[in-house]
Design a protein around this motif. Structure first.
Motif, PDB file in Angstrom:
ATOM      1  N   LEU A  74       1.010  -1.386  -0.404  1.00 29.89           N
ATOM      2  CA  LEU A  74      -0.290  -0.020   0.236  1.00 29.89           C
ATOM      3  C   LEU A  74       1.172   1.706  -0.172  1.00 29.89           C
ATOM      4  N   HIS A  75      -0.086   2.401  -0.415  1.00 28.54           N
ATOM      5  CA  HIS A  75       1.279   3.585  -0.459  1.00 28.54           C
ATOM      6  C   HIS A  75       1.449   4.039   0.776  1.00 28.54           C
ATOM      7  N   PRO A  76       3.222   4.979   1.225  1.00 30.90           N
ATOM      8  CA  PRO A  76       4.027   4.246   1.616  1.00 30.90           C
ATOM      9  C   PRO A  76       3.288   4.988   2.875  1.00 30.90           C
ATOM     10  N   LYS A  77       2.624   6.271   2.291  1.00 30.30           N
ATOM     11  CA  LYS A  77       2.154   7.368   3.030  1.00 30.30           C
ATOM     12  C   LYS A  77       1.019   6.857   4.276  1.00 30.30           C
ATOM     13  N   LEU A  78       0.456   6.280   3.429  1.00 29.69           N
ATOM     14  CA  LEU A  78      -0.684   5.541   4.649  1.00 29.69           C
ATOM     15  C   LEU A  78      -0.403   4.960   5.597  1.00 29.69           C
ATOM     16  N   VAL A 159       9.443   3.742  -7.399  1.00 28.55           N
ATOM     17  CA  VAL A 159       8.670   4.586  -6.251  1.00 28.55           C
ATOM     18  C   VAL A 159       9.818   4.869  -5.151  1.00 28.55           C
ATOM     19  N   GLU A 161      10.256   6.080  -2.320  1.00 25.16           N
ATOM     20  CA  GLU A 161      10.915   5.994  -0.167  1.00 25.16           C
ATOM     21  C   GLU A 161      10.302   4.102  -0.376  1.00 25.16           C
ATOM     22  N   VAL A 163       8.284   1.015   0.542  1.00 25.26           N
ATOM     23  CA  VAL A 163       6.939   0.595   0.835  1.00 25.26           C
ATOM     24  C   VAL A 163       7.524  -0.061   2.311  1.00 25.26           C
ATOM     25  N   HIS A 301      -6.527   9.744   7.832  1.00 23.85           N
ATOM     26  CA  HIS A 301      -6.799   9.340   5.699  1.00 23.85           C
ATOM     27  C   HIS A 301      -6.592  10.433   4.613  1.00 23.85           C
ATOM     28  N   SER A 305      -4.312  12.470   2.634  1.00 27.48           N
ATOM     29  CA  SER A 305      -4.389  12.443   0.807  1.00 27.48           C
ATOM     30  C   SER A 305      -5.923  13.649   0.800  1.00 27.48           C
TER      31      SER A 305
END
Ligand code: ATP
Length: 458
Positions: A74-78, A159, A161, A163, A301, A305
């Motif tokens: 899943l996206h690292p920001k999550l 990507v 960063e 993950v 989130h 986001s």
């Protein structure tokens, strides 16, 4: 049970699990990889049956829960939004003498019986003041207690960063919230369910499949209105979780609820309860969990986001961020509890019989179909019987060894019924059906066998 006999029971279960093809140590021929296991031919069936039972009960049979299957990556920001990147982990402490690593809270709790999870300084003090010795080498020479992040990191093309392999399944649900609302038009309250893999780089994995580094979770994020009187619903979910454990074979006295104290509660949670099972290693431990998570996840989130994760109630014209009640279940802990609850040793006519009294609906094989001898005059019609029953039940055909040994093997894998086709069957067109639990044998007409079994396996 005495400590020694409990360990003995676990050893027997682990040995049976390997011998009969339920669970094998992961990467065993290379010396094993800690906290990973393979599920053999019967293990995969049992695991699938547990997951299917859960999915039917909590998704398909309900009008207020829908399912998803989200990605592991899943996206690292999550993980920044959820707080996992900064603080998902446990505190560890290393023995400077033998270099063994321990979970600090477990070390302290086992030594002095006080749970200090999350309080590193207190744990440091407790170790020093109580002179807690290393359980492995008996020496007293520790590093400081420090945090350890349990997420597995990896790299992904394109990507920048790192993950992470998801450490829980819930994240994938939260970030699909908008898609689910838009595509299903579900009205709150309703839940979103998922079954899938999770990965945690546990400081110490162990107790067979209790604490793993790769495992599966079955989770529901149940969305409610912020003003809802949530306590009755919370109670309802605990009961449903307990019922599920009972359905898998747990005895009621082996289940217990443990509410998190105010000090241990996450800052966003109104209430968290662990449903614990009395495991043969160290007693009551978490089997399932239930948490009121407030609006923490959706708010976070939304912030990270820049997507509005709100619900619009068309009837009232109200727009709000739902609150979440999260029941979570571990697949492997369910499977382990099932094996422990089902394991029985009985003395029958001077001999010891090992029998897995698995609930019939999750038994990997429902019916074993056995010709009394390997002679073709018996094997051919027995195979025909197998072919006529296999569409209705998971059957196993077995013609090896003596009938007594075959019964014992089927008892050990928890097969509810054995059908024996003998020489008399050729004339009376009947077979013997043996019940796993009572060992009672019924003579049943071949043409009635299917309905007989359907009734018994209902
Ligand atoms: P514990 O206190 O035992 O470490 P936890 O509180 O971290 O567990 P949760 O984050 O609530 O566990 O995870 C939800 C469920 O996932 C647990 O109730 C359990 O059934 C399962 N689970 C968690 N960690 C593991 C693990 N390392 N191996 C196997 N199952 C696990």
């Amino acid at each position: 049970m005495e400590k020694e006999t409990e360990q003995n029971k676990m050893d027997k279960i682990i040995s049976l699990a390997k011998r009969r093809g339920f669970v094998y140590q992961g990467s065993e021929i290379y010396g094993g990889l800690g906290g990973t296991y393979s599920y053999g031919p019967l293990g995969v069936e049992l695991k699938n049956n547990i997951k299917q039972l859960w999915w039917k009960k909590f998704v398909q049979d309900r009008t207020d829960v829908v399912g998803i299957d989200g990605p592991i990556l899943l996206h690292p920001k999550l993980w920044e939004a959820s707080g996992h990147k900064a603080g998902f982990g446990d505190a560890m402490v290393d023995c400077k003498e033998c270099k063994k690593r321990f979970r600090a809270d477990h070390l302290v709790e086992e030594a002095i019986g006080i749970d200090m999870e999350g309080e590193n300084e207190k744990m440091n003090q407790a170790i020093q003041e109580n002179k807690i010795k290393c359980p492995a080498c008996g020496k007293f020479n520790w590093t400081d207690v420090r945090d350890f992040n349990m997420m597995f990191k990896t790299e992904m093309n394109g990507v920048e960063e790192s993950v992470f392999l998801r450490p829980e399944t819930a994240g994938a649900i939260f970030i699909e919230f908008k898609n689910i609302i838009d595509s299903t038009r579900k009205k709150i309250p309703f839940g979103i369910a998922q079954i899938g893999k999770a990965f945690r780089n546990e400081i110490v994995a162990g107790n067979f499949i209790f604490r793993l580094r790769e495992f599966e979770q079955m989770e529901i994020e149940y969305l409610i209105h912020p003003n809802m009187d949530w306590e009755p619903l919370f109670e309802e979910w605990i009961k449903l979780q307990e019922d599920f454990a009972l359905e898998l074979g747990a005895k009621r006295e082996d289940l217990r609820r443990r509410e998190h104290s105010k000090e241990k509660l996450s800052h966003y949670s109104k209430k968290t309860v662990d449903i614990e099972y009395n495991f043969p290693f160290g007693g009551f431990k978490e089997l399932f969990g239930l948490a009121h998570r407030g609006d923490f996840d959706l708010t976070q989130h939304s912030k990270y986001s820049n997507e509005k994760l709100e619900y619009f109630d068309q009837d009232s014209g109200e727009r709000f961020t739902p609150h979440i009640i999260e029941p979570t279940f571990g697949v492997e802990r369910s499977l382990l509890m099932t094996l422990i609850s089902a394991y029985n040793e009985e003395e029958v006519e001077g001999e010891m019989r090992v029998v897995l009294k698995l609930p019939k609906k999750i038994a990997p094989v429902k019916v074993a179909i056995l010709p009394l001898s390997k002679k073709e005059e018996l094997t051919k019609p027995t195979m025909e019987l197998f072919n006529s029953l296999k569409n209705s039940f998971v059957c196993q055909y077995d013609e090896t060894q003596s009938i007594g040994k075959r019964y014992r093997r089927q008892d050990e894998i928890g097969t509810p019924f054995c059908i024996t086709f003998d020489f008399d069957s050729l004339n009376d067109l009947s077979v013997t059906v043996r019940d796993r639990d009572t060992m009672k044998q019924d003579r049943v007409k071949i043409e009635e066998v299917e309905s007989y079994l359907k009734e018994k396996l209902k």
